[in-house]
Design a protein around this motif. Structure first.
Motif, short mmCIF file in Angstrom:
data_model
loop_
_atom_site.label_atom_id
_atom_site.label_comp_id
_atom_site.label_asym_id
_atom_site.label_seq_id
_atom_site.Cartn_x
_atom_site.Cartn_y
_atom_site.Cartn_z
N ALA A 263 -4.81 -10.72 -2.35
CA ALA A 263 -3.97 -11.21 -1.24
C ALA A 263 -2.73 -11.92 -1.77
N GLU A 264 -2.82 -12.48 -2.98
CA GLU A 264 -1.67 -13.21 -3.54
C GLU A 264 -1.01 -12.45 -4.70
N ASP A 265 -1.18 -11.13 -4.71
CA ASP A 265 -0.59 -10.35 -5.80
C ASP A 265 0.93 -10.41 -5.71
N ALA A 266 1.56 -10.97 -6.75
CA ALA A 266 3.02 -11.12 -6.74
C ALA A 266 3.71 -9.92 -7.39
N ASP B 148 -4.28 -2.99 -7.12
CA ASP B 148 -3.08 -3.75 -7.49
C ASP B 148 -2.07 -2.85 -8.22
N THR B 149 -1.75 -1.74 -7.58
CA THR B 149 -0.82 -0.79 -8.21
C THR B 149 0.12 -0.23 -7.17
N ARG B 150 1.02 0.63 -7.61
CA ARG B 150 1.99 1.24 -6.70
C ARG B 150 2.30 2.66 -7.19
N ASP C 260 2.78 -2.81 -1.08
CA ASP C 260 2.62 -1.61 -1.92
C ASP C 260 1.29 -0.92 -1.63
N ALA C 261 0.25 -1.74 -1.46
CA ALA C 261 -1.08 -1.18 -1.16
C ALA C 261 -1.08 -0.51 0.21
N GLU C 262 -0.39 -1.13 1.17
CA GLU C 262 -0.31 -0.53 2.51
C GLU C 262 0.44 0.79 2.48
N ALA C 263 1.47 0.86 1.64
CA ALA C 263 2.23 2.12 1.51
C ALA C 263 1.33 3.22 0.96
#
Ligand code: MLT
Length: 272
Positions: A220-223, A125-127, A229-232
């Motif tokens: 899945a519902e991370d706002a 859950d990061t970027r 961001d995870a896909e990037a």
């Protein structure tokens, strides 16, 4: 699970430890860094389920939990420095480093300065990107809120963003536990963290040089740090594996510990 403390110069670093018995040679060490505005306590579900033979450490980043607030200017480098001090004090040469959200930003700072401490990565859950101008404006508002209303104001603002809409009404005990953790924060430690995150550099350019095994997790519902961001991250880190945790928001490790721990255990099993 035990709480421990090390002191290096002016810096006291507190942490939770679980897993392989003292004196045993662990299969590996996992060091976990928490989200804003929480503490090592958020990793209890992972410490309680430490995979067999693994030594699991969860650090209180400086200013949070039992760790002292740095005397230096606000920077995520101070958080990375505390992670290095802890590993040095425990004679851990390299570890699997896991960071959730702000803990992930601290992990990018660690990678920038001392990649030799990182044998594998867990980015939850990061970027990698820096704050946008709009996000910086929101940080300014959060700084004012922390100064004016302290941790209670920040808790009211953050709670709906941290937990999935489905978790908030369904898990009141969880919501209360997270709120209690936020209320432990001082306005000073909140201000230090907010300013550090607001000024963090863009780590996108560093992703291509990551050579270690990497697991990316996202609710899945991370706002706050959505799946995109995870896909990037996955696209830019060679060989990275992405696991999407269903029925979870930003605090995926806390909201769905069993799913999170299963993905983590599968990843760690390949790291020895
Ligand atoms: C966190 O969960 O650590 C923070 O929400 C991250 C952020 O605000 O960028």
């Amino acid at each position: 699970m035990v709480r421990k403390q090390i002191t290096v110069g002016h810096r006291s670093v507190s942490y939770l430890e679980a897993g392989s018995a003292p004196g045993d040679r662990p299969r590996g060490v996992l060091l976990l860094a928490h989200a804003f505005p929480l503490s090592a306590e958020m990793w209890r579900p992972q410490l309680e389920a430490a995979p067999h033979g693994w030594r699991v450490l969860a650090i209180d980043l400086p200013g949070f939990g039992g760790s002292t607030l740095p005397l230096a200017a606000p920077s995520l480098d101070e958080y990375a420095g505390a992670m290095i001090d802890l590993m040095d004090a425990l004679h851990v040469g390299a570890a699997v480093i896991g960071g959730l959200s702000m803990g992930g930003y601290a992990t990018f700072a660690l990678l920038r300065h001392a990649p030799q401490y990182v044998s594998a990565l867990v980015l939850a859950d990061t970027r990698a990107t820096a704050d946008t101008p709009e996000a910086r404006l929101n940080r300014q508002k959060m700084l004012e809120l922390a100064r004016r209303d302290g941790a209670a104001g920040v808790a009211d603002e953050m709670l709906p963003k941290l937990l999935a809409p489905s978790t908030l009404p369904d898990q009141p005990a969880l919501r209360d536990r997270i709120r209690a953790l936020i209320l432990e924060c001082t306005p000073e430690s909140l201000g230090f963290a907010i300013t550090s995150m607001m000024n963090r550099p863009d780590s996108t350019g560093d992703l291509a040089s990551i050579r270690c095994p990497t697991l990316i997790l996202v609710g899945a519902e991370d706002a706050l740090t959505p799946i995109s961001d995870a896909e990037a991250l996955q696209r830019q880190i060679a060989g990275a594996v992405l696991e999407i945790i269903s029925d979870a928001g930003h605090l995926s490790s806390v909201e769905q510990p069993q799913r999170f721990n299963a993905a983590l255990a599968k990843f760690l099993a390949n790291q020895v």
